[in-house]
Write a protein that holds these residues in place. Structure first.
Motif, PDB file in Angstrom:
ATOM      1  N   LYS A  84      -1.840   7.486 -14.557  1.00 26.09           N
ATOM      2  CA  LYS A  84      -1.963   7.452 -13.092  1.00 26.09           C
ATOM      3  C   LYS A  84      -1.611   8.813 -12.521  1.00 26.09           C
ATOM      4  O   LYS A  84      -2.221   9.285 -11.572  1.00 26.09           O
ATOM      5  CB  LYS A  84      -1.020   6.396 -12.505  1.00 26.09           C
ATOM      6  CG  LYS A  84      -1.453   4.979 -12.752  1.00 26.09           C
ATOM      7  CD  LYS A  84      -0.444   4.028 -12.147  1.00 26.09           C
ATOM      8  CE  LYS A  84      -0.761   2.593 -12.535  1.00 26.09           C
ATOM      9  NZ  LYS A  84       0.316   1.669 -12.144  1.00 26.09           N
ATOM     10  N   GLU A  85      -0.595   9.416 -13.113  1.00 27.31           N
ATOM     11  CA  GLU A  85      -0.125  10.708 -12.606  1.00 27.31           C
ATOM     12  C   GLU A  85       0.254  11.629 -13.749  1.00 27.31           C
ATOM     13  O   GLU A  85       0.867  11.200 -14.727  1.00 27.31           O
ATOM     14  CB  GLU A  85       1.085  10.480 -11.708  1.00 27.31           C
ATOM     15  CG  GLU A  85       1.544  11.719 -10.990  1.00 27.31           C
ATOM     16  CD  GLU A  85       2.756  11.458 -10.102  1.00 27.31           C
ATOM     17  OE1 GLU A  85       3.882  11.668 -10.584  1.00 27.31           O
ATOM     18  OE2 GLU A  85       2.560  11.037  -8.955  1.00 27.31           O
ATOM     19  N   HIS A  86      -0.150  12.875 -13.628  1.00 29.40           N
ATOM     20  CA  HIS A  86       0.249  13.910 -14.581  1.00 29.40           C
ATOM     21  C   HIS A  86       0.324  15.222 -13.813  1.00 29.40           C
ATOM     22  O   HIS A  86      -0.642  15.616 -13.162  1.00 29.40           O
ATOM     23  CB  HIS A  86      -0.757  14.026 -15.729  1.00 29.40           C
ATOM     24  CG  HIS A  86      -0.499  15.211 -16.615  1.00 29.40           C
ATOM     25  ND1 HIS A  86       0.584  15.282 -17.469  1.00 29.40           N
ATOM     26  CD2 HIS A  86      -1.167  16.381 -16.749  1.00 29.40           C
ATOM     27  CE1 HIS A  86       0.563  16.453 -18.099  1.00 29.40           C
ATOM     28  NE2 HIS A  86      -0.491  17.135 -17.679  1.00 29.40           N
ATOM     29  N   LYS A  87       1.463  15.848 -13.843  1.00 35.18           N
ATOM     30  CA  LYS A  87       1.644  17.116 -13.126  1.00 35.18           C
ATOM     31  C   LYS A  87       1.551  18.284 -14.100  1.00 35.18           C
ATOM     32  O   LYS A  87       2.223  18.301 -15.126  1.00 35.18           O
ATOM     33  CB  LYS A  87       2.999  17.161 -12.408  1.00 35.18           C
ATOM     34  CG  LYS A  87       3.134  16.138 -11.291  1.00 35.18           C
ATOM     35  CD  LYS A  87       2.260  16.478 -10.120  1.00 35.18           C
ATOM     36  CE  LYS A  87       2.428  15.466  -9.003  1.00 35.18           C
ATOM     37  NZ  LYS A  87       1.334  15.495  -8.062  1.00 35.18           N
ATOM     38  N   LEU A  88       0.716  19.243 -13.742  1.00 38.78           N
ATOM     39  CA  LEU A  88       0.587  20.464 -14.533  1.00 38.78           C
ATOM     40  C   LEU A  88       1.724  21.406 -14.164  1.00 38.78           C
ATOM     41  O   LEU A  88       2.039  21.567 -12.986  1.00 38.78           O
ATOM     42  CB  LEU A  88      -0.758  21.141 -14.230  1.00 38.78           C
ATOM     43  CG  LEU A  88      -1.032  22.420 -14.999  1.00 38.78           C
ATOM     44  CD1 LEU A  88      -1.388  22.119 -16.446  1.00 38.78           C
ATOM     45  CD2 LEU A  88      -2.172  23.195 -14.354  1.00 38.78           C
ATOM     46  N   LYS A  89       2.318  22.002 -15.177  1.00 38.01           N
ATOM     47  CA  LYS A  89       3.345  23.018 -14.951  1.00 38.01           C
ATOM     48  C   LYS A  89       2.828  24.319 -15.545  1.00 38.01           C
ATOM     49  O   LYS A  89       3.055  24.599 -16.718  1.00 38.01           O
ATOM     50  CB  LYS A  89       4.671  22.589 -15.580  1.00 38.01           C
ATOM     51  CG  LYS A  89       5.296  21.408 -14.841  1.00 38.01           C
ATOM     52  CD  LYS A  89       6.507  20.877 -15.551  1.00 38.01           C
ATOM     53  CE  LYS A  89       7.135  19.703 -14.832  1.00 38.01           C
ATOM     54  NZ  LYS A  89       6.268  18.581 -14.601  1.00 38.01           N
ATOM     55  N   PRO A  90       2.095  25.105 -14.730  1.00 41.87           N
ATOM     56  CA  PRO A  90       1.548  26.361 -15.256  1.00 41.87           C
ATOM     57  C   PRO A  90       2.657  27.311 -15.678  1.00 41.87           C
ATOM     58  O   PRO A  90       3.779  27.251 -15.168  1.00 41.87           O
ATOM     59  CB  PRO A  90       0.777  26.948 -14.067  1.00 41.87           C
ATOM     60  CG  PRO A  90       0.616  25.830 -13.100  1.00 41.87           C
ATOM     61  CD  PRO A  90       1.784  24.919 -13.325  1.00 41.87           C
ATOM     62  N   LYS A  91       2.342  28.190 -16.622  1.00 37.69           N
ATOM     63  CA  LYS A  91       3.273  29.251 -17.008  1.00 37.69           C
ATOM     64  C   LYS A  91       2.819  30.524 -16.320  1.00 37.69           C
ATOM     65  O   LYS A  91       1.620  30.790 -16.215  1.00 37.69           O
ATOM     66  CB  LYS A  91       3.287  29.428 -18.529  1.00 37.69           C
ATOM     67  CG  LYS A  91       3.999  28.299 -19.243  1.00 37.69           C
ATOM     68  CD  LYS A  91       4.171  28.600 -20.713  1.00 37.69           C
ATOM     69  CE  LYS A  91       4.889  27.450 -21.396  1.00 37.69           C
ATOM     70  NZ  LYS A  91       4.894  27.591 -22.840  1.00 37.69           N
ATOM     71  N   TYR A  92       3.794  31.303 -15.864  1.00 39.17           N
ATOM     72  CA  TYR A  92       3.499  32.532 -15.127  1.00 39.17           C
ATOM     73  C   TYR A  92       4.049  33.742 -15.877  1.00 39.17           C
ATOM     74  O   TYR A  92       5.140  33.683 -16.451  1.00 39.17           O
ATOM     75  CB  TYR A  92       4.127  32.470 -13.731  1.00 39.17           C
ATOM     76  CG  TYR A  92       3.604  31.323 -12.898  1.00 39.17           C
ATOM     77  CD1 TYR A  92       2.377  31.412 -12.239  1.00 39.17           C
ATOM     78  CD2 TYR A  92       4.331  30.134 -12.780  1.00 39.17           C
ATOM     79  CE1 TYR A  92       1.887  30.361 -11.481  1.00 39.17           C
ATOM     80  CE2 TYR A  92       3.845  29.074 -12.029  1.00 39.17           C
ATOM     81  CZ  TYR A  92       2.625  29.192 -11.383  1.00 39.17           C
ATOM     82  OH  TYR A  92       2.138  28.144 -10.634  1.00 39.17           O
ATOM     83  N   TYR A  93       3.276  34.808 -15.854  1.00 39.44           N
ATOM     84  CA  TYR A  93       3.674  36.050 -16.509  1.00 39.44           C
ATOM     85  C   TYR A  93       3.438  37.221 -15.568  1.00 39.44           C
ATOM     86  O   TYR A  93       2.410  37.276 -14.896  1.00 39.44           O
ATOM     87  CB  TYR A  93       2.841  36.305 -17.783  1.00 39.44           C
ATOM     88  CG  TYR A  93       2.982  35.238 -18.843  1.00 39.44           C
ATOM     89  CD1 TYR A  93       3.885  35.389 -19.885  1.00 39.44           C
ATOM     90  CD2 TYR A  93       2.199  34.092 -18.801  1.00 39.44           C
ATOM     91  CE1 TYR A  93       4.008  34.415 -20.868  1.00 39.44           C
ATOM     92  CE2 TYR A  93       2.321  33.110 -19.777  1.00 39.44           C
ATOM     93  CZ  TYR A  93       3.222  33.276 -20.800  1.00 39.44           C
ATOM     94  OH  TYR A  93       3.344  32.302 -21.770  1.00 39.44           O
ATOM     95  N   ASN A  94       4.378  38.152 -15.545  1.00 36.12           N
ATOM     96  CA  ASN A  94       4.172  39.441 -14.889  1.00 36.12           C
ATOM     97  C   ASN A  94       3.959  40.438 -16.010  1.00 36.12           C
ATOM     98  O   ASN A  94       4.863  40.679 -16.811  1.00 36.12           O
ATOM     99  CB  ASN A  94       5.396  39.844 -14.054  1.00 36.12           C
ATOM    100  CG  ASN A  94       5.355  39.227 -12.671  1.00 36.12           C
ATOM    101  OD1 ASN A  94       4.304  39.183 -12.040  1.00 36.12           O
ATOM    102  ND2 ASN A  94       6.491  38.733 -12.213  1.00 36.12           N
TER     103      ASN A  94
END
Length: 196
Positions: A84-94
């Motif tokens: 029903k629900e799935h949250k994406l947790k993107p990874k961030y890079y500088n």
């Protein structure tokens, strides 16, 4: 066997014959890169991380396959479960430095590590990384397993993501597209098989 939160299951479906084949190859060699898909996109303009995440989660909400997990242990036939629900947790890079050669090498390293990070099909095999390479310049890296969707669907997903990002950045709620449920597609597919 990986436990599922029963209250978060929207649907339990059979696999298409193509998905069954991919699952067979996955189980035979979980470390294989055969069905690993990786797409890298250059993006110009400043990106708001909060809007970026909201836009991707809107796309996941409107695309069942982006919240689908697979089960094959202790079941008669393998199944896919739409959450029903799935949250994406993107990874961030500088990306450090200003030398174009070093920046490209760093990005290639991120892409290589992303490929090494194998998917567990008992979790949603879809992830996103956003790399800031310079002011107003980014690279978005999307990793997925081909069992979720085909190459033709990639363009649709990206179009929906950029449209949602644009609407959210303007402070508007994106409009949910009307879509056929995957289970309806399966009914048509298996009806054709019976008639053929």
């Amino acid at each position: 066997m990986k436990k599922s939160n029963k209250t978060n299951i929207e649907d339990i479906l059979t696999l298409t014959p193509t998905q069954e084949g991919m699952l067979f190859h996955y189980l035979k060699d979980p470390g294989s890169e055969v069905y690993f898909e990786q797409l890298s996109l250059e993006i110009s303009g400043e990106i708001d991380r909060q809007v970026f995440e909201k836009a991707w989660n809107f796309v996941i909400e409107t695309n069942e396959m982006l919240r689908t997990v697979f089960r094959w242990e202790k079941v008669e036939k393998p199944v896919q479960m739409v959450l029903k629900e799935h949250k994406l947790k993107p990874k961030y890079y500088n990306v450090p430095g200003t030398n174009p050669g070093q920046i490209d090498a760093y990005l290639e390293e991120i892409k290589a590590k992303d490929k090494e990070e194998k998917f567990d099909l008992r979790e949603v095999p879809f992830r996103v990384k956003l790399c800031r390479r310079a002011e107003n310049k980014y690279m978005m890296i999307i990793g997925s397993h081909h069992i979720l969707y085909d190459g033709w669907s990639t363009g649709i997903i990206l179009k929906e993501f950029f449209r949602a990002y644009d609407e959210l950045a303007k402070g508007h709620a994106p409009v949910k597209p009307v879509k056929t449920k995957f289970k309806d597609f399966l009914k048509v597919l298996y009806k054709q098989d019976l008639q053929g």
